[in-house]
Design a protein around this motif. Structure first.
Motif, PDB file in Angstrom:
ATOM      1  N   LYS A 528       0.841  -1.197   0.000  1.00  0.00           N
ATOM      2  CA  LYS A 528       0.000   0.000   0.000  1.00  0.00           C
ATOM      3  C   LYS A 528       0.872   1.242   0.000  1.00  0.00           C
ATOM      4  O   LYS A 528       2.003   1.235   0.467  1.00  0.00           O
ATOM      5  N   CYS A 529       0.291   2.325  -0.513  1.00  0.00           N
ATOM      6  CA  CYS A 529       1.014   3.592  -0.480  1.00  0.00           C
ATOM      7  C   CYS A 529       0.938   4.151   0.944  1.00  0.00           C
ATOM      8  O   CYS A 529      -0.138   4.199   1.525  1.00  0.00           O
ATOM      9  N   PRO A 530       2.084   4.588   1.480  1.00  0.00           N
ATOM     10  CA  PRO A 530       2.043   5.163   2.822  1.00  0.00           C
ATOM     11  C   PRO A 530       1.336   6.522   2.856  1.00  0.00           C
ATOM     12  O   PRO A 530       0.913   6.971   3.919  1.00  0.00           O
ATOM     13  N   ASN A 531       1.210   7.176   1.700  1.00  0.00           N
ATOM     14  CA  ASN A 531       0.609   8.513   1.667  1.00  0.00           C
ATOM     15  C   ASN A 531      -0.859   8.514   1.257  1.00  0.00           C
ATOM     16  O   ASN A 531      -1.569   9.483   1.478  1.00  0.00           O
ATOM     17  N   CYS A 532      -1.290   7.447   0.588  1.00  0.00           N
ATOM     18  CA  CYS A 532      -2.648   7.426   0.046  1.00  0.00           C
ATOM     19  C   CYS A 532      -3.280   6.080   0.386  1.00  0.00           C
ATOM     20  O   CYS A 532      -2.580   5.086   0.493  1.00  0.00           O
ATOM     21  N   SER A 533      -4.610   6.076   0.527  1.00  0.00           N
ATOM     22  CA  SER A 533      -5.230   4.795   0.833  1.00  0.00           C
ATOM     23  C   SER A 533      -5.526   4.023  -0.446  1.00  0.00           C
ATOM     24  O   SER A 533      -6.670   3.815  -0.819  1.00  0.00           O
ATOM     25  N   GLN A 546       4.275   1.559  -7.902  1.00  0.00           N
ATOM     26  CA  GLN A 546       4.021   3.004  -7.930  1.00  0.00           C
ATOM     27  C   GLN A 546       2.640   3.336  -7.403  1.00  0.00           C
ATOM     28  O   GLN A 546       1.697   2.602  -7.619  1.00  0.00           O
ATOM     29  N   CYS A 547       2.582   4.501  -6.770  1.00  0.00           N
ATOM     30  CA  CYS A 547       1.283   5.034  -6.417  1.00  0.00           C
ATOM     31  C   CYS A 547       0.825   5.918  -7.571  1.00  0.00           C
ATOM     32  O   CYS A 547       1.591   6.745  -8.056  1.00  0.00           O
ATOM     33  N   HIS A 548      -0.409   5.747  -8.028  1.00  0.00           N
ATOM     34  CA  HIS A 548      -0.889   6.559  -9.149  1.00  0.00           C
ATOM     35  C   HIS A 548      -1.446   7.905  -8.698  1.00  0.00           C
ATOM     36  O   HIS A 548      -1.941   8.682  -9.502  1.00  0.00           O
ATOM     37  N   TYR A 549      -1.391   8.168  -7.409  1.00  0.00           N
ATOM     38  CA  TYR A 549      -1.933   9.434  -6.917  1.00  0.00           C
ATOM     39  C   TYR A 549      -0.868  10.377  -6.388  1.00  0.00           C
ATOM     40  O   TYR A 549      -1.038  11.573  -6.374  1.00  0.00           O
ATOM     41  N   CYS A 550       0.256   9.816  -5.887  1.00  0.00           N
ATOM     42  CA  CYS A 550       1.357  10.697  -5.475  1.00  0.00           C
ATOM     43  C   CYS A 550       2.625  10.168  -6.143  1.00  0.00           C
ATOM     44  O   CYS A 550       2.560   9.320  -7.011  1.00  0.00           O
ATOM     45  N   ASP A 551       3.767  10.652  -5.760  1.00  0.00           N
ATOM     46  CA  ASP A 551       4.999  10.256  -6.448  1.00  0.00           C
ATOM     47  C   ASP A 551       5.652   9.023  -5.838  1.00  0.00           C
ATOM     48  O   ASP A 551       6.746   8.634  -6.231  1.00  0.00           O
TER      49      ASP A 551
HETATM   50 ZN    ZN Z   1       0.351   7.753  -2.858  1.00  0.00          ZN
END
Ligand code: ZN
Ligand code: ADP
Length: 819
Positions: A528-533, A546-551
């Motif tokens: 999981k992305c640590p910055n986005c759910s 990769q997270c598709h919402y942050c970098d």
């Molecule tokens: Zn993210």
């Protein structure tokens, strides 16, 4: 100035100016106009004003004789006037005021959104050494960090504080700097940040004709001859050709042989359309009938909104072009909105072909300088057409005659960041304010627009057939519950057949990457992305998750970080994997891919389409980027790998979106002589959005969907406003959300209890995004006036109670504009 004129000016001169500041503050502020500005200041200019110890840019929105009651003594003076002529005319100001009111967004920030970026001046802190500071540096008894910092400041003179901190990250801190200031070693002042975008000038030599002059050198003769041939040439060009010509130029100038002028050059956009000739066809009888309706509207000079419902390829664009011609002939101007312009080089080419240089291109992917120059061309009335994505709606025309919104249903018309405006709705408002004609066009109109047409608010115009009577493609639905693997037998057969017949195919899958996420089957762990759910998407090419919402990006580990299991596997297929499978299935064929990953470079998008156009690509795999506006006659088969991705999105518009996407994708097949074929793969073969798309039946879909909206009281039968609190701190954000709920309930009880429902507060569909926690509350009601009243009140009260907690509040007014 005559005496009379002077008296008039004196009479007009006002004492006080009202300023909307380009900061997130709802209030506007009043300032005294200093004597020296009284004659030049006008509404619509930028000014520099003192604000809370800083200097900020604001926009003058009114000139008055007296300040509002009770604030006379406190008034400060305007410090600087930044423009010689207004940037905003009264019409645009009215438009901006409407937006500010409707979206509950500060006027200064609205204006900022409408102007090209880079026009803002900001103040910043600037450092310099005092005499004591310099002495300390000379004596050399500073500690290493201090010495480094002082040396840098000494070298640069006035050094922006931010830049210094960036130069030595982790060394000299902000606190240290202020401590040094206290000791009298440093000056810290507020300065104006430069770097504002400015017009670009070049010096041009104009040849004035042969005057009697005794030419001495060969070089002089050579240059003069060169100039005479060209008559007019830029200094840069001359310098490229001849070595150090400046002395000679001076002598020529002195003798009156040439004159040198300064001329502004227009940075032209690097997004170039392909230059192709598009013959101007005679309108078909259907087009002619529609054009005559539109013509009446144009000649009437009254606000006339139309919804043009016409299948893809039915000749809508040709109607836009002709309507605009008529508007231009009346000496008026046009705004053309298309979704994501760089995705539609074809439409741009058609406009260039018809109108030549008479158009400005406005959109966010242009460079700042380019955008500024294009915008100024509009402001000065040098062009009559502005074409672009969202921001073109702010083109500062003064005699607007028509606004065209192509593909009016496109969700990308909604700005999701900051000022959350809907471009189509703004088009309605602006056309209304300007008494202009409005053309909304689509093959799959939004439910809201079609509803407005049904109710008589928009005039409905229909183009039922494709040009040349070309039939719509045959669509087949395949139930994936009965299939193994990614592609059904039918899709494979169709692809194979097309390869053999040297036809081209498109495969649509609305998800990029290799695998949607990676799962450990032993313990159930997912990355999981640590910055986005959200889960991280696996990309094979650059070996990343990769997270598709942050970098956020990491290298995929070999085994499970939780249980050390070694059977990690990818779940859910993306375009990257699809491309790989197609290559394996059909060796030797040319496979292309178009998605965000393959189109990061500037012209890559157009290159991929070019390869399709010139027949190089056999099969093009892609996300919704392949859906829009392309016209390729040799594409005869389109496969939709999964119709379900958009269907399950947590949004009441997901059904509508699915229908639109499927219809648009299907519209890509068979634009040439051969009848197209489309196969839709789905796990929901009986869903009405899929069945209606199969039959190209918009009206059938509309009738079913509008019943659902009615039954569930969704727009257009109600209005929605979403309130959101967003913050870095989980606890505080939750607390702000609870406060939002409390105030909301209180407001309902107090005064507006009837007809408004509040849903939530609850965590937003993505409860964490880019490191920020998100909660939301939805207000739903029949009366937009009441809803708006609650929203305003809520904003006011909540803003006070969350001040200083680091939590932000924002309002999203659902795009359902009903006149
Ligand atoms: Zn993210
Ligand atoms: P839409 O915008 O509805 O997709 P277009 O205006 O792009 O439709 O028209 C589809 C195709 O038909 C284009 O290639 C266009 O040049 C052509 N076309 C449009 N109107 C006519 C006409 N009256 N006669 C012949 N061809 C036309």
């Amino acid at each position: 100035m005559t005496n009379r004129g002077k008296n008039d000016t004196l009479k007009r001169m006002k004492q006080i100016v009202e300023v909307a500041i380009g900061l997130p503050i709802f209030k506007t502020f009043h300032y005294l106009i200093p004597e020296r500005m009284k004659e030049s200041i006008q509404v619509g200019m930028r000014v520099l004003v003192p604000f809370k110890g800083r200097r900020v840019t604001g926009f003058t929105i009114d000139l008055v004789d007296r300040p509002p009651e009770g604030i006379e003594e406190k008034l400060k003076e305007v410090e600087g006037l930044l423009d010689e002529a207004p940037l905003i005319d009264p019409q645009m100001l009215r438009f901006y005021r409407w937006i500010s009111d409707y979206y509950i967004y500060p006027l200064g920030e609205v204006i900022k959104t409408g102007l090209p970026p880079g026009l803002q001046l900001k103040s910043e802190r600037v450092l310099s050494l005092t005499q004591d500071g310099r002495n300390a540096l000379l004596q050399g008894n500073l500690d290493p960090v201090q010495e480094k910092a002082f040396r840098e400041i000494d070298r640069c003179g006035k050094t922006p504080l931010k830049r210094l901190l960036k130069t030595f990250p982790g060394e000299a801190s902000r606190l240290q700097l202020f401590a040094w200031e206290k000791k009298g070693l440093l000056n810290i002042e507020t300065g104006i940040k430069t770097g504002e975008i400015k017009p670009k000038f070049e010096r041009v030599i104009q040849y004035q004709g042969r005057q009697p002059l005794k030419l001495q050198s060969k070089k002089q003769k050579e240059i003069l001859k060169w100039l005479e041939e060209r008559r007019e040439v830029s200094c840069t060009e001359l310098a490229n050709r001849f070595k150090s010509p400046s002395k000679i130029l001076q002598s020529f100038q002195a003798a009156g042989l040439i004159s040198i002028i300064k001329r502004e050059i227009c940075r032209s956009p690097s997004v170039q359309p392909e230059l192709k000739a598009y013959p101007k066809p005679e309108p078909t009888p259907d087009q002619r009938a529609i054009l005559s309706e539109i013509s009446k509207a144009i000649q009437s000079n009254r606000f006339s909104p139309f919804l043009i419902h016409g299948v893809t390829g039915s000749g809508k664009t040709e109607i836009y072009l002709r309507a605009i011609e008529e508007v231009l002939a009346l000496g008026k101007e046009a705004i053309v909105l298309v979704p994501e312009i760089s995705l539609t080089p074809q439409i741009l080419s058609r406009f260039k072909d018809r109108f030549g240089g008479n158009l400005a291109l406005l959109h966010s992917r242009l460079g700042k300088g380019e955008r500024y120059d294009q915008w100024r061309k509009v402001l000065r009335g040098e062009v009559s057409i502005a074409i672009g994505a969202r921001s073109a709606i702010f083109a500062p025309f003064k005699k607007l005659g028509i606004i065209v919104v192509d593909e009016e249903h496109e969700p990308s018309y909604k700005q999701e960041d900051k000022l959350k405006y809907h471009t189509r709705d703004l088009a309605v408002v602006r056309a209304k304010q300007a008494d202009a004609t409005l053309l909304l066009g689509s093959a799959t109109p939004s439910l809201e627009s079609y509803y407005n047409a049904e109710k008589g608010k928009f005039r409905l115009l229909t183009l039922p057939e494709r040009i040349g009577g070309r039939p719509l493609p045959l669509v087949e639905v395949v139930d994936m519950k009965e299939q193994e693997g990614l592609l059904s037998e039918k899709v494979k057969v169709a692809l194979q057949k097309n390869i053999e017949e040297k036809k081209q195919s498109l495969l649509f899958l609305n998800r990029r990457g290799f695998a949607h996420f990676i799962l450990c089957p032993d313990c159930g762990f997912t990355f999981k992305c640590p910055n986005c759910s959200v889960t991280l998407t696996h990309h094979l090419k650059d070996r990343s998750l990769q997270c598709h919402y942050c970098d956020y990006k990491i290298e995929p580990p070999g085994d499970c970080p939780k249980c050390r299991g070694y059977r990690l596997r990818g779940i859910g297929v993306g375009t990257e994997r699809l491309e790989q499978e197609i290559r394996a299935l059909f060796p030797g064929t040319e496979v292309g891919r178009m998605d965000r990953d393959t189109t990061t470079r500037k012209r890559s998008h157009q290159q991929i389409l070019k390869k399709l156009e010139n027949g190089h690509t056999d099969i093009l795999v892609g996300t919704q980027m392949i859906v829009k506006g392309h016209d390729f006659p040799n594409v005869t088969f389109v496969g939709v790998v999964s119709a379900d991705t958009s269907l399950h999105f947590p949004d009441f518009r997901s059904t509508e979106r699915t229908f639109q996407l499927l219809t648009q994708v299907a519209g890509r097949a068979g634009r040439g002589e051969t009848v197209g074929k489309v196969i839709i793969q789905t796990f929901n073969p009986d869903h009405y959005s899929i069945l209606r798309a199969k039959d190209h039946d918009f009206i059938g879909f509309y009738k079913e969907e509008i019943q659902f909206r009615d039954a569930l009281d969704y727009p257009p039968f109600s209005r929605l406003i979403n309130f959101r609190v967003v913050g870095n701190n989980e606890k505080r954000t939750k607390k702000a959300a609870e406060e939002m709920g409390r105030i909301g309930q209180l407001l309902l009880k107090q005064s507006y209890q009837k007809g408004i429902d509040l849903l939530g507060p609850s965590t937003a569909p993505f409860s964490k995004m880019k490191g920020k926690f998100r909660w939301q509350m939805l207000a739903k009601g029949k009366s937009f006036r009441l809803l708006h009243q609650v929203a305003r009140e809520l904003a006011n009260r909540l803003e006070d109670s969350i001040k200083g907690t680091g939590v932000n509040f924002d309002i999203d007014v659902d795009p359902v504009f009903i006149l």
